[in-house]
Design a protein around this motif. Structure first.
Motif, PDB file in Angstrom:
ATOM      1  N   ARG A 130      -0.110  -1.330   8.582  1.00  0.00           N
ATOM      2  CA  ARG A 130       0.823  -2.293   9.185  1.00  0.00           C
ATOM      3  C   ARG A 130       2.033  -1.576   9.792  1.00  0.00           C
ATOM      4  NH1 ARG A 130      -0.473  -7.502   8.324  1.00  0.00           N
ATOM      5  NH2 ARG A 130      -1.938  -7.945   6.660  1.00  0.00           N
ATOM      6  N   GLU A 131       2.568  -0.587   9.096  1.00  0.00           N
ATOM      7  CA  GLU A 131       3.711   0.161   9.623  1.00  0.00           C
ATOM      8  C   GLU A 131       3.325   0.947  10.871  1.00  0.00           C
ATOM      9  OE1 GLU A 131       7.207   2.084  10.457  1.00  0.00           O
ATOM     10  OE2 GLU A 131       6.891   0.340   9.164  1.00  0.00           O
ATOM     11  N   ARG A 132       2.223   1.651  10.803  1.00  0.00           N
ATOM     12  CA  ARG A 132       1.804   2.510  11.912  1.00  0.00           C
ATOM     13  C   ARG A 132       1.358   1.714  13.140  1.00  0.00           C
ATOM     14  NH1 ARG A 132       0.777   7.950  10.188  1.00  0.00           N
ATOM     15  NH2 ARG A 132       1.247   8.144   7.979  1.00  0.00           N
ATOM     16  N   MET A 133       0.884   0.504  12.944  1.00  0.00           N
ATOM     17  CA  MET A 133       0.447  -0.331  14.068  1.00  0.00           C
ATOM     18  C   MET A 133       1.553  -1.277  14.547  1.00  0.00           C
ATOM     19  SD  MET A 133      -2.649   0.553  14.833  1.00  0.00           S
ATOM     20  CE  MET A 133      -3.199  -0.822  15.845  1.00  0.00           C
ATOM     21  N   SER A 134       2.733  -1.179  13.970  1.00  0.00           N
ATOM     22  CA  SER A 134       3.809  -2.127  14.292  1.00  0.00           C
ATOM     23  C   SER A 134       4.280  -2.044  15.740  1.00  0.00           C
ATOM     24  CB  SER A 134       4.989  -1.945  13.335  1.00  0.00           C
ATOM     25  OG  SER A 134       5.575  -0.667  13.514  1.00  0.00           O
ATOM     26  N   GLY A 135       3.995  -0.978  16.443  1.00  0.00           N
ATOM     27  CA  GLY A 135       4.368  -0.864  17.849  1.00  0.00           C
ATOM     28  C   GLY A 135       3.400  -1.549  18.797  1.00  0.00           C
TER      29      GLY A 135
END
Length: 168
Positions: A139-144
């Motif tokens: 979720r953090e890494r795909m937040s962009g």
């Protein structure tokens, strides 16, 4: 001066101001990479350069002379889908589909980051070279990469299911 796009050489544009996104869409007619915000805020234009994800709307094409570029068209075909493409279909990781190419390219790059031990803001142990795969990391890494339809649960499920297959 040229780049390699999905395994084929492509001449760089005469105009040094042309973005990599515009080169792919307008010169090479690779419409899978989307122009969303054209400001680097949405992730729809995400592609891979030498296996690392970038926002092609913020990149000048001439900066990538000699580099290997992979777009959604280069990841798989209708007859031989990339594991993440297959998982997106199985888990309904898309609704309108506009963000899907960027989401998939970003997921491929994200998994490579995890394998290389690149930490994120939620990585617990920055000294640990083997970063534990978790939904929080995804979720953090795909937040962009934004999805206006809100298909995030399907996207996370698709990535979670395919991470082991892609990491091989």
């Amino acid at each position: 001066m040229s780049i390699n796009v999905n395994g084929a050489p492509v001449a760089l544009p005469q105009d040094p101001r042309m973005s990599l996104l515009d080169l792919l869409r307008e010169q090479e007619h690779l419409s899978g990479t989307k122009k969303g915000c054209n400001q680097g805020a949405c992730g729809a234009c995400t592609i891979l350069v030498n296996g690392e994800r970038i926002l092609s709307c913020l990149a000048l094409a001439v900066q990538y002379d000699g580099q290997e570029i992979t777009t959604i068209e280069g990841l798989g075909s209708a007859d031989d889908l990339h594991p993440i493409q297959r998982a997106f279909v199985q888990h309904d990781g898309f609704q309108c589909g506009y963000c899907t190419p960027g989401q998939i390219c970003s997921a491929v790059g994200m998994i490579a980051e995890l394998q290389r031990g690149v930490p994120s803001h939620v990585t617990d142990d920055l000294g640990d070279q083997a970063i534990a795969f978790s939904q929080e990391e995804v979720r953090e890494r795909m937040s962009g990469n934004l999805c206006r339809c809100g298909a995030y649960n399907g996207i996370i499920d698709a990535i979670t299911e395919s991470v082991a297959e892609v990491a091989q």
